[in-house]
Scaffold this motif. Structure first.
Motif, PDB file in Angstrom:
ATOM      1  N   GLY A   1     -94.127  11.068 113.888  1.00  0.00           N
ATOM      2  CA  GLY A   1     -95.448  10.477 114.177  1.00  0.00           C
ATOM      3  C   GLY A   1     -95.519   8.903 113.647  1.00  0.00           C
ATOM      4  N   PHE A   2     -94.229   8.602 113.259  1.00  0.00           N
ATOM      5  CA  PHE A   2     -94.233   7.073 112.956  1.00  0.00           C
ATOM      6  C   PHE A   2     -93.922   6.030 114.138  1.00  0.00           C
ATOM      7  CE2 PHE A   2     -93.144   9.221 109.164  1.00  0.00           C
ATOM      8  CZ  PHE A   2     -93.849   8.546 108.123  1.00  0.00           C
ATOM      9  N   GLN A   3     -94.439   4.980 114.184  1.00  0.00           N
ATOM     10  CA  GLN A   3     -94.306   4.003 115.386  1.00  0.00           C
ATOM     11  C   GLN A   3     -93.528   2.994 114.763  1.00  0.00           C
ATOM     12  OE1 GLN A   3     -98.799   3.793 115.550  1.00  0.00           O
ATOM     13  NE2 GLN A   3     -98.363   3.567 117.808  1.00  0.00           N
ATOM     14  N   PRO A   4     -92.820   2.245 115.627  1.00  0.00           N
ATOM     15  CA  PRO A   4     -92.106   0.994 115.218  1.00  0.00           C
ATOM     16  C   PRO A   4     -92.633  -0.450 115.114  1.00  0.00           C
ATOM     17  CG  PRO A   4     -91.529   1.731 117.779  1.00  0.00           C
ATOM     18  CD  PRO A   4     -92.615   2.566 116.937  1.00  0.00           C
ATOM     19  N   ILE A   5     -92.423  -1.061 114.210  1.00  0.00           N
ATOM     20  CA  ILE A   5     -92.602  -2.296 114.357  1.00  0.00           C
ATOM     21  C   ILE A   5     -91.593  -3.399 113.990  1.00  0.00           C
ATOM     22  CG2 ILE A   5     -95.190  -2.033 113.487  1.00  0.00           C
ATOM     23  CD1 ILE A   5     -94.329  -3.479 110.919  1.00  0.00           C
ATOM     24  N   GLU A   6     -91.529  -4.479 114.259  1.00  0.00           N
ATOM     25  CA  GLU A   6     -90.429  -5.497 113.836  1.00  0.00           C
ATOM     26  C   GLU A   6     -91.273  -6.885 113.339  1.00  0.00           C
ATOM     27  OE1 GLU A   6     -87.392  -6.341 116.681  1.00  0.00           O
ATOM     28  OE2 GLU A   6     -87.253  -4.263 117.186  1.00  0.00           O
ATOM     29  N   THR A   7     -90.591  -7.230 112.298  1.00  0.00           N
ATOM     30  CA  THR A   7     -91.077  -8.607 111.710  1.00  0.00           C
ATOM     31  C   THR A   7     -90.092  -9.688 111.670  1.00  0.00           C
ATOM     32  OG1 THR A   7     -90.291  -7.859 109.542  1.00  0.00           O
ATOM     33  CG2 THR A   7     -92.510  -7.450 110.257  1.00  0.00           C
ATOM     34  N   PRO A   8     -90.405 -10.935 111.566  1.00  0.00           N
ATOM     35  CA  PRO A   8     -89.340 -11.918 111.647  1.00  0.00           C
ATOM     36  C   PRO A   8     -88.405 -11.835 110.469  1.00  0.00           C
ATOM     37  CG  PRO A   8     -91.711 -12.869 111.519  1.00  0.00           C
ATOM     38  CD  PRO A   8     -91.719 -11.428 111.362  1.00  0.00           C
ATOM     39  N   SER A   9     -87.083 -12.141 111.103  1.00  0.00           N
ATOM     40  CA  SER A   9     -85.960 -12.215 109.810  1.00  0.00           C
ATOM     41  C   SER A   9     -86.264 -13.175 108.952  1.00  0.00           C
ATOM     42  CB  SER A   9     -84.633 -12.494 110.708  1.00  0.00           C
ATOM     43  OG  SER A   9     -84.780 -13.666 111.465  1.00  0.00           O
ATOM     44  N   PHE A  10     -87.134 -14.218 109.118  1.00  0.00           N
ATOM     45  CA  PHE A  10     -87.519 -15.076 107.728  1.00  0.00           C
ATOM     46  C   PHE A  10     -88.982 -15.087 107.554  1.00  0.00           C
ATOM     47  CE2 PHE A  10     -86.450 -17.887 111.409  1.00  0.00           C
ATOM     48  CZ  PHE A  10     -87.249 -18.742 111.474  1.00  0.00           C
ATOM     49  N   GLU A  11     -89.490 -15.391 106.605  1.00  0.00           N
ATOM     50  CA  GLU A  11     -90.662 -15.201 106.090  1.00  0.00           C
ATOM     51  C   GLU A  11     -91.184 -16.586 105.392  1.00  0.00           C
ATOM     52  OE1 GLU A  11     -93.454 -12.987 106.498  1.00  0.00           O
ATOM     53  OE2 GLU A  11     -92.304 -11.362 107.250  1.00  0.00           O
ATOM     54  N   ASN A  12     -92.444 -16.932 105.192  1.00  0.00           N
ATOM     55  CA  ASN A  12     -92.855 -18.074 104.376  1.00  0.00           C
ATOM     56  C   ASN A  12     -92.338 -17.682 102.755  1.00  0.00           C
ATOM     57  OD1 ASN A  12     -94.049 -19.616 106.199  1.00  0.00           O
ATOM     58  ND2 ASN A  12     -95.981 -18.520 106.066  1.00  0.00           N
ATOM     59  N   SER A  13     -91.710 -18.537 102.278  1.00  0.00           N
ATOM     60  CA  SER A  13     -91.322 -18.468 100.772  1.00  0.00           C
ATOM     61  C   SER A  13     -92.333 -17.680  99.978  1.00  0.00           C
ATOM     62  CB  SER A  13     -90.781 -19.611 100.063  1.00  0.00           C
ATOM     63  OG  SER A  13     -89.765 -19.966 100.712  1.00  0.00           O
ATOM     64  N   ASP A  14     -93.598 -18.072 100.148  1.00  0.00           N
ATOM     65  CA  ASP A  14     -94.862 -17.625  99.286  1.00  0.00           C
ATOM     66  C   ASP A  14     -94.950 -16.235  99.374  1.00  0.00           C
ATOM     67  OD1 ASP A  14     -95.117 -20.222  99.365  1.00  0.00           O
ATOM     68  OD2 ASP A  14     -96.949 -20.414 100.326  1.00  0.00           O
ATOM     69  N   THR A  15     -94.839 -15.543 100.649  1.00  0.00           N
ATOM     70  CA  THR A  15     -94.874 -14.260 100.910  1.00  0.00           C
ATOM     71  C   THR A  15     -93.699 -13.446  99.987  1.00  0.00           C
ATOM     72  OG1 THR A  15     -95.354 -14.660 103.402  1.00  0.00           O
ATOM     73  CG2 THR A  15     -94.785 -12.429 102.912  1.00  0.00           C
ATOM     74  N   LEU A  16     -92.656 -13.935 100.010  1.00  0.00           N
ATOM     75  CA  LEU A  16     -91.614 -12.930  99.236  1.00  0.00           C
ATOM     76  C   LEU A  16     -91.349 -13.561  97.755  1.00  0.00           C
ATOM     77  CD1 LEU A  16     -88.621 -13.393 101.942  1.00  0.00           C
ATOM     78  CD2 LEU A  16     -90.812 -11.691 101.908  1.00  0.00           C
TER      79      LEU A  16
ATOM     80  N   PHE B   1    -101.895   4.553 108.894  1.00  0.00           N
ATOM     81  CA  PHE B   1    -100.940   3.592 109.789  1.00  0.00           C
ATOM     82  C   PHE B   1     -99.691   4.357 109.507  1.00  0.00           C
ATOM     83  CE2 PHE B   1     -98.515  -0.407 111.012  1.00  0.00           C
ATOM     84  CZ  PHE B   1     -98.505   0.086 112.164  1.00  0.00           C
ATOM     85  N   LYS B   2     -99.045   4.783 110.251  1.00  0.00           N
ATOM     86  CA  LYS B   2     -97.362   5.093 109.884  1.00  0.00           C
ATOM     87  C   LYS B   2     -96.661   4.297 110.565  1.00  0.00           C
ATOM     88  CE  LYS B   2     -96.898   9.844 109.367  1.00  0.00           C
ATOM     89  NZ  LYS B   2     -96.966  11.371 109.842  1.00  0.00           N
ATOM     90  N   ARG B   3     -95.780   3.726 110.074  1.00  0.00           N
ATOM     91  CA  ARG B   3     -94.673   2.783 110.951  1.00  0.00           C
ATOM     92  C   ARG B   3     -93.423   2.973 110.319  1.00  0.00           C
ATOM     93  NH1 ARG B   3     -92.061   0.755 107.162  1.00  0.00           N
ATOM     94  NH2 ARG B   3     -91.835  -1.486 106.673  1.00  0.00           N
ATOM     95  N   TYR B   4     -92.477   2.698 111.297  1.00  0.00           N
ATOM     96  CA  TYR B   4     -91.251   2.485 110.857  1.00  0.00           C
ATOM     97  C   TYR B   4     -90.547   1.363 111.401  1.00  0.00           C
ATOM     98  CZ  TYR B   4     -88.809   3.952 115.456  1.00  0.00           C
ATOM     99  OH  TYR B   4     -88.708   4.132 116.887  1.00  0.00           O
ATOM    100  N   GLN B   5     -89.415   1.009 110.640  1.00  0.00           N
ATOM    101  CA  GLN B   5     -88.859  -0.359 110.780  1.00  0.00           C
ATOM    102  C   GLN B   5     -87.345  -0.342 110.511  1.00  0.00           C
ATOM    103  OE1 GLN B   5     -91.069  -3.366 109.056  1.00  0.00           O
ATOM    104  NE2 GLN B   5     -90.177  -4.926 109.759  1.00  0.00           N
TER     105      GLN B   5
END
Length: 458
Positions: A37-52, A122-126
């Motif tokens: 029952g997990f749903q796929p998402i995708e996120t950008p390969s780069f993030e704002n530096s503050d996020t990481l 919320f169940k997600r896979y990535q």
RNA sequence: GUGGUUGUAGCUCAGCUGGUUAGAGCGCUGGAUUGUGGUUCCAGAGGUCGCCGGUUCGAACCCGGUCUUCCACCCCA
């Protein structure tokens, strides 16, 4: 030839056969994720530096690939910082973006940004690549894939139970039996530190304890001592070094040991729950094993901790891991959202399957049928035949030029094609084609109107 | 980030204490075989010896730097 090209340290090219094998693993993991029952998402390969930055500890910050700003990026830097040549101070001013370091932190960011659109739990896979400026080693690359499944918005321990089943399901399907799912709980580690009187040194204590089966009890004591953990605390922790026996026996020792720690007792209770639940539900091929020395990324785990290692005899470190984090989204301003998740290390699983010869033969087959080319007219007839085979879902191809047959046969050989079709002048004249089975060398003739008969034999 | 290791033909590797034109196997191309591959036989092509610099009459070989590979530590999947 011009200068020999190269690729950066720790990166790899994947040949067709390797991609096929990687996709085999990915497809299988995906299927199981969806099954649960997990749903796929995708996120950008780069993030704002503050996020990481700051989410993975000091060591982690060093390993994050930073992206240089575009344009006249030095103009914004003040003279003082620039003159000092202090990379740590300069970096944040000239790099505002960074490559994704894992999938968990971007997911936390995603949940916070989209909280009003999501249905919790919320169940997600990535399944996406991540990058680390690490020094490459066995099973360690600077670009590699993570396959994560997480659920946020539920603090039910049943989620942990499901993740154990998910691990078991994936590895069983991959044919990787007898994997060991190690289980621990951050509350137990905290309880131990509390009981022996070393709360402030929790991280140092667990990092040292984590090395027990690698460097031995004596070295672990030495490391704890050198990190400033009081001698009496180390002595008190003695029963942990000798923890042996079945899961139930170990749990009993822990329960006794932690009887005066509320936190520790809670951890024991959680572990007990998971063991009981799995005992009822059963596992297909994995083994569940309590391991108090299991520490992992302590930065955000708060409850259960998982780690999967390959079957005994395969030296590959962990091929998956995960755990419960009660406040991951808290760092982005969303409080009280509990999450738990696991990760599969695709690249390491690949290496293990390769080492054990567990990839199915069939995934190497890129083509079922190759039509040889005897000339313009015959080639056209063969392409017509190939077209009709393709419409029936058969991987068919036509050799594009009418070079000599030995060369065309060699090509078929190298591509591991099981069947070769010969359609030359003779065959064209009487509306037939010959199928040669490469492994046996047998040749069978079919009428062109009778393709279905051949297809039926595939 | 620390310590070690590796680099020679498309691939896997030889190459002596520094000495003529750097070798082998596999693969590739052509032929024996103009409609039959995986076997055999014959012939051929293919190399700035990772890169830059130094020592030397002379460097694939010695020295320095650099990049890369792999390994251990740190940390981690």
């Amino acid at each position: 030839m011009a200068q020999k090209p190269s690729i950066p340290k720790g990166t790899r090219d994947f040949a067709p056969a390797e991609v096929a094998k990687r996709n085999y693993i990915i497809d299988l993991i995906k299927k199981q994720f969806q099954c649960f029952g997990f749903q796929p998402i995708e996120t950008p390969s780069f993030e704002n530096s503050d996020t990481l930055m700051g989410k993975y500890g000091e060591e982690g910050d060093r390993l994050i690939f930073k992206i240089l700003n575009s344009g006249d990026f030095l103009a914004k830097v003040d003279q003082g910082t620039y003159a000092k040549k202090d990379a740590v101070a300069l970096a944040p001013k000239i790099t505002e973006k960074a490559l994704r370091y894992d999938l968990t932190v971007p997911f936390a960011r995603y949940v916070v940004m989209h909280q009003n659109e999501l249905d919790f739990p919320f169940k997600r896979y990535q399944i996406q690549p991540v990058w680390r400026a690490d020094r490459p080693q066995k099973g360690r690359f600077r670009e590699f894939y993570q396959c994560d499944a997480d659920v946020v918005g539920s603090d039910s321990l049943l989620q942990e139970v499901e993740f154990i089943q998910l691990y078991d399901g994936v590895f069983t399907e991959l044919g990787l039996t007898n994997t060991i799912i190690k289980l621990n709980n951050r509350k137990i580690l905290a309880g131990i530190a509390e009981t022996i009187g070393a709360q402030e040194r929790l991280v140092d204590f667990t990092v040292a304890l984590d090395k027990l089966d690698k460097i031995g009890e004596e070295k672990v004591r030495e490391e704890m001592h050198s990190k400033g953990i009081p001698q009496e605390a180390i002595v008190k922790a003695a029963p942990l070094f000798a923890l042996k026996g079945s899961n139930a026996e170990q749990l009993q020792v822990l329960a006794d040991f932690l009887t005066h720690s509320v936190m520790g007792t809670a951890g024991v209770g959680e572990l007990q729950f998971l063991l009981d639940a799995i005992a009822k539900l059963g596992l297909q091929s994995a083994q569940l094993r309590i391991d108090v020395t299991l520490a992992r990324g302590l930065n955000y785990y708060t409850g259960a901790i998982f780690e999967v290692t390959a079957p005994e005899g395969v030296d590959m470190g962990s091929i998956g891991g995960g755990g419960r984090y009660d406040d991951l989204t808290g760092i982005f301003g969303l409080k009280d959202v509990s999450g738990v998740g696991i990760s599969f290390g695709l690249d390491r699983i690949y290496l293990v399957l390769e080492e054990l010869g567990l990839f199915p033969e069939a995934i190497a087959r890129s083509l079922d049928v190759l039509c040889l080319n005897f000339g313009p007219k015959e080639g056209m007839a063969a392409l017509t035949l190939a077209t009709s085979l393709r419409k029936q879902g058969i991987k068919a191809d036509l050799y594009p030029s009418d070079t000599k047959l030995s060369k065309q046969f060699k090509y078929a050989n190298n591509r591991n094609v099981p069947y070769v079709i010969l359609l030359g002048e003779e065959e064209l004249k009487n509306n037939s084609f010959i199928v040669k089975h490469m492994a046996t060398g047998n040749q069978v003739s079919y009428a062109l109107t009778d393709v279905a008969n051949f297809v039926a034999t595939l």
